[in-house]
Design a protein around this motif. Sequence first.
Motif, PDB file in Angstrom:
ATOM      1  N   ASP A  29     179.268  34.802  18.989  1.00  0.00           N
ATOM      2  CA  ASP A  29     180.151  33.548  18.299  1.00  0.00           C
ATOM      3  C   ASP A  29     179.489  32.220  18.789  1.00  0.00           C
ATOM      4  O   ASP A  29     179.645  31.536  18.171  1.00  0.00           O
ATOM      5  N   THR A  30     179.075  32.237  20.096  1.00  0.00           N
ATOM      6  CA  THR A  30     178.515  30.855  20.688  1.00  0.00           C
ATOM      7  C   THR A  30     177.223  30.742  19.743  1.00  0.00           C
ATOM      8  O   THR A  30     176.999  29.557  19.539  1.00  0.00           O
ATOM      9  N   GLY A  31     176.203  31.671  19.537  1.00  0.00           N
ATOM     10  CA  GLY A  31     175.093  31.195  18.764  1.00  0.00           C
ATOM     11  C   GLY A  31     175.275  30.919  17.431  1.00  0.00           C
ATOM     12  O   GLY A  31     174.839  29.733  16.978  1.00  0.00           O
ATOM     13  N   LEU A  91     183.104  25.740  29.041  1.00  0.00           N
ATOM     14  CA  LEU A  91     182.746  24.443  28.221  1.00  0.00           C
ATOM     15  C   LEU A  91     183.074  24.706  26.777  1.00  0.00           C
ATOM     16  O   LEU A  91     182.571  25.723  26.272  1.00  0.00           O
ATOM     17  N   ALA A  92     183.925  23.965  26.188  1.00  0.00           N
ATOM     18  CA  ALA A  92     184.141  24.083  24.890  1.00  0.00           C
ATOM     19  C   ALA A  92     183.559  23.175  23.833  1.00  0.00           C
ATOM     20  O   ALA A  92     183.308  23.651  22.603  1.00  0.00           O
ATOM     21  N   GLU A  93     183.066  22.011  24.326  1.00  0.00           N
ATOM     22  CA  GLU A  93     182.239  21.306  23.400  1.00  0.00           C
ATOM     23  C   GLU A  93     181.001  21.702  23.133  1.00  0.00           C
ATOM     24  O   GLU A  93     180.079  22.212  23.934  1.00  0.00           O
ATOM     25  N   ALA A  99     173.711  21.933  26.063  1.00  0.00           N
ATOM     26  CA  ALA A  99     172.972  21.372  27.228  1.00  0.00           C
ATOM     27  C   ALA A  99     172.979  22.213  28.443  1.00  0.00           C
ATOM     28  O   ALA A  99     172.216  22.596  29.421  1.00  0.00           O
ATOM     29  N   GLY A 100     174.173  22.866  28.837  1.00  0.00           N
ATOM     30  CA  GLY A 100     174.365  23.453  29.779  1.00  0.00           C
ATOM     31  C   GLY A 100     173.691  24.773  29.724  1.00  0.00           C
ATOM     32  O   GLY A 100     172.941  25.354  30.808  1.00  0.00           O
ATOM     33  N   LEU A 101     173.618  25.580  28.700  1.00  0.00           N
ATOM     34  CA  LEU A 101     172.930  26.712  28.626  1.00  0.00           C
ATOM     35  C   LEU A 101     171.384  26.400  28.662  1.00  0.00           C
ATOM     36  O   LEU A 101     170.499  27.516  28.937  1.00  0.00           O
TER      37      LEU A 101
END
Length: 142
Positions: A29-31, A91-93, A99-101
Amino acid sequence: MLSLGCILGVYLSLYIALFMPMSFLPASDTGLRLGPFAVGCIVSAYPAATVLATPVPPRCIGLLGIRNTIVLGLALTALAMATFGSLPSVLAEDAGLAAGLVACRALGGFGAALAEAASLTAISSGWEDELDSALSSVEGVT
């Protein structure tokens, strides 16, 4: 003296850190939410950081020693993997998450550069007499 098993463990853990998350990220889902460009940046951050960190390991080995550099590299890689796994729930944004990943993967690549260089230094500097027997035992197992 570092053993061959320890050094193989370093490379196995770095291999898992590099390839395990990336096989699931594009279809997760994130990807899907971040898109193919962000996923590509996340995937390429690890090897890019490993290459860019090339000048750092010799200095760390000189300052900290071989064993401490291996431990530092593995600790950074473990921290990066744990943060990488927990970041999507924090993080939701989308931009901040991407950037964090990327930062997590870059930290893992930096840790890998430290651990790999120190492992190879341990092999090349401390095993001159035992290297033939170590390599022949590995050849006999495979």
